[in-house]
Design a protein around this motif. Structure first.
Motif, PDB file in Angstrom:
ATOM      1  N   LYS A  90      42.697  29.331  10.550  1.00  0.00           N
ATOM      2  CA  LYS A  90      43.453  29.597  11.774  1.00  0.00           C
ATOM      3  C   LYS A  90      42.502  29.737  12.978  1.00  0.00           C
ATOM      4  CE  LYS A  90      47.272  30.055  12.496  1.00  0.00           C
ATOM      5  NZ  LYS A  90      48.225  31.150  12.344  1.00  0.00           N
ATOM      6  N   GLN A  91      41.401  30.424  12.773  1.00  0.00           N
ATOM      7  CA  GLN A  91      40.424  30.584  13.854  1.00  0.00           C
ATOM      8  C   GLN A  91      39.810  29.239  14.249  1.00  0.00           C
ATOM      9  OE1 GLN A  91      37.642  33.513  12.410  1.00  0.00           O
ATOM     10  NE2 GLN A  91      38.932  35.246  13.009  1.00  0.00           N
ATOM     11  N   ASP A  94      42.312  27.254  16.414  1.00  0.00           N
ATOM     12  CA  ASP A  94      42.370  27.783  17.783  1.00  0.00           C
ATOM     13  C   ASP A  94      41.125  27.389  18.578  1.00  0.00           C
ATOM     14  OD1 ASP A  94      44.838  28.917  17.367  1.00  0.00           O
ATOM     15  OD2 ASP A  94      44.052  30.916  16.904  1.00  0.00           O
ATOM     16  N   LYS A  95      39.975  27.440  17.916  1.00  0.00           N
ATOM     17  CA  LYS A  95      38.725  27.063  18.582  1.00  0.00           C
ATOM     18  C   LYS A  95      38.742  25.580  18.962  1.00  0.00           C
ATOM     19  CE  LYS A  95      33.697  26.977  17.873  1.00  0.00           C
ATOM     20  NZ  LYS A  95      32.593  27.247  16.906  1.00  0.00           N
ATOM     21  N   LEU A  97      41.348  23.678  19.529  1.00  0.00           N
ATOM     22  CA  LEU A  97      42.301  23.467  20.620  1.00  0.00           C
ATOM     23  C   LEU A  97      41.654  23.780  21.974  1.00  0.00           C
ATOM     24  CD1 LEU A  97      45.525  25.006  19.040  1.00  0.00           C
ATOM     25  CD2 LEU A  97      45.171  22.593  19.586  1.00  0.00           C
ATOM     26  N   LEU A  98      40.888  24.866  22.022  1.00  0.00           N
ATOM     27  CA  LEU A  98      40.203  25.232  23.265  1.00  0.00           C
ATOM     28  C   LEU A  98      39.150  24.191  23.642  1.00  0.00           C
ATOM     29  CD1 LEU A  98      39.694  29.094  22.811  1.00  0.00           C
ATOM     30  CD2 LEU A  98      41.081  27.971  24.576  1.00  0.00           C
ATOM     31  N   ASP A 103      46.996  21.282  23.700  1.00  0.00           N
ATOM     32  CA  ASP A 103      47.920  22.262  23.135  1.00  0.00           C
ATOM     33  C   ASP A 103      48.204  22.006  21.666  1.00  0.00           C
ATOM     34  OD1 ASP A 103      48.246  23.560  25.589  1.00  0.00           O
ATOM     35  OD2 ASP A 103      49.796  22.137  26.213  1.00  0.00           O
ATOM     36  N   THR A 104      47.931  20.770  21.221  1.00  0.00           N
ATOM     37  CA  THR A 104      48.258  20.445  19.837  1.00  0.00           C
ATOM     38  C   THR A 104      47.294  19.409  19.272  1.00  0.00           C
ATOM     39  OG1 THR A 104      50.053  19.718  18.358  1.00  0.00           O
ATOM     40  CG2 THR A 104      49.884  18.604  20.468  1.00  0.00           C
ATOM     41  N   ALA A 132      50.367  26.996  11.395  1.00  0.00           N
ATOM     42  CA  ALA A 132      49.937  26.421  12.675  1.00  0.00           C
ATOM     43  C   ALA A 132      50.887  25.304  13.106  1.00  0.00           C
ATOM     44  CB  ALA A 132      48.514  25.887  12.560  1.00  0.00           C
ATOM     45  N   GLU A 135      53.912  26.800  14.600  1.00  0.00           N
ATOM     46  CA  GLU A 135      53.588  27.326  15.924  1.00  0.00           C
ATOM     47  C   GLU A 135      53.395  26.228  16.971  1.00  0.00           C
ATOM     48  OE1 GLU A 135      51.153  31.267  14.222  1.00  0.00           O
ATOM     49  OE2 GLU A 135      50.083  29.493  14.932  1.00  0.00           O
ATOM     50  N   LYS A 137      50.903  24.116  17.003  1.00  0.00           N
ATOM     51  CA  LYS A 137      49.485  23.818  17.231  1.00  0.00           C
ATOM     52  C   LYS A 137      49.042  22.551  16.493  1.00  0.00           C
ATOM     53  CE  LYS A 137      48.301  28.708  17.853  1.00  0.00           C
ATOM     54  NZ  LYS A 137      47.531  29.858  17.325  1.00  0.00           N
TER      55      LYS A 137
END
Length: 281
Positions: A90-91, A94-95, A97-98, A103-104, A132, A135, A137
């Motif tokens: 999960k981390q 998110d990393k 995506l940044l 956004d996905t 994810a 959500e 992502k």
């Protein structure tokens, strides 16, 4: 139209990637190259979550053209089992995506290693990417996997796309490619040129590639020791398999990518192609 830009529909994704996808890595850091890739019509970029520099490079360079390409992202490879935990995945998502400034992620692959059965039975990896997905992502679930384990995952129907090694020297996944296609699952090919063994470059056999020596010598003989012809045959071999949706090409610059496109488009003797495929079985 160039063969590299031909699109083959993936039922489970309701989308069509170009036959050539770009295998992005930290090696290629020329921002103009990414724009040229998109300008040429290629619409799939494959990355690894471990390649932070490459991911940031993509985010900095072409995030404003996000509607022109699909992102295929791989998590894992030679990680230890604990690094396939729910939290770690999960981390990582998110990393990514940044870094990618998006956004996905279109396709999120779990790259399975030696402990596939354990990773799946514990359930955390699949739970993480499915959550994810819920959500928003991730759009589609992928698995980077080979051999008997690939067949099991394809039959599980949990995944929308599979990524496998396949080339003239290593055809072990041929039945898996066919099965995935029959199930409407997308097929992306990595290692389509066996590193550089099937290219114009002269490569030294070592490690896992050493057993390929007899086949490689036969293929070179068939191609009259013309490595350009061998390279072209290797690409044509992949293109001839209609169950393959996209082949991930690792190119460092626009000139090298264009060379791959030209070699795929070269005239090829169908009988020669059949002979090459037979040698590789």
């Amino acid at each position: 139209m160039e063969k590299a830009l031909h699109k083959r529909f993936i039922t489970k994704m309701d989308a069509s990637p170009t036959f050539f996808g770009l295998g992005a890595s930290p090696i290629a850091m020329d921002g103009s190259f990414l724009h040229e890739v998109l300008d040429n019509g290629i619409n799939l970029i494959d990355i690894a979550s471990a390649f932070s520099d490459a991911n940031e490079w993509i985010g900095r360079t072409i995030a404003d053209r996000r509607d022109e390409y699909m992102i295929s992202c791989r998590y894992g490879k030679r990680y230890t089992y604990k690094e396939y935990s729910y939290q770690a995945i999960k981390q990582s998502i998110d990393k990514s995506l940044l870094q990618l400034k998006t956004d996905t992620i279109d396709i999120m692959h779990i790259h399975f290693g030696a402990e596939t059965e354990k990773i799946l039975s514990e359930g955390e990896a699949l739970q993480a990417i499915k959550e994810a997905q819920n959500e928003g992502k991730i759009q589609f679930l992928g698995a980077s996997i080979d051999g008997d384990d690939a067949e099991k995952l394809i039959l599980s129907n949990d995944f929308d796309v599979v990524q496998m090694e396949y080339n003239l020297l290593n055809q072990q996944n041929e039945s898996n490619i066919t099965l995935a296609n029959e199930k409407g699952i997308g097929v992306l090919i990595r290692g389509g040129l066996a590193g550089t063994l099937l290219t114009e470059q002269s490569a030294e056999l070592h490690g896992e590639h050493t057993p390929y020596k007899p086949k490689l010598e036969q293929l070179l003989s068939l191609a009259n020791h013309d490595r350009e012809q061998l390279h072209s045959l290797a690409l044509q071999f992949l293109y001839s398999n209609k169950a393959i949706n996209s082949v991930l090409i690792g190119a460092k610059n626009a000139a090298k990518l264009q060379r791959q496109i030209e070699l795929l488009d070269k005239e090829v003797d169908e009988q020669l192609l059949l002979q090459a495929a037979e040698i590789g079985k």
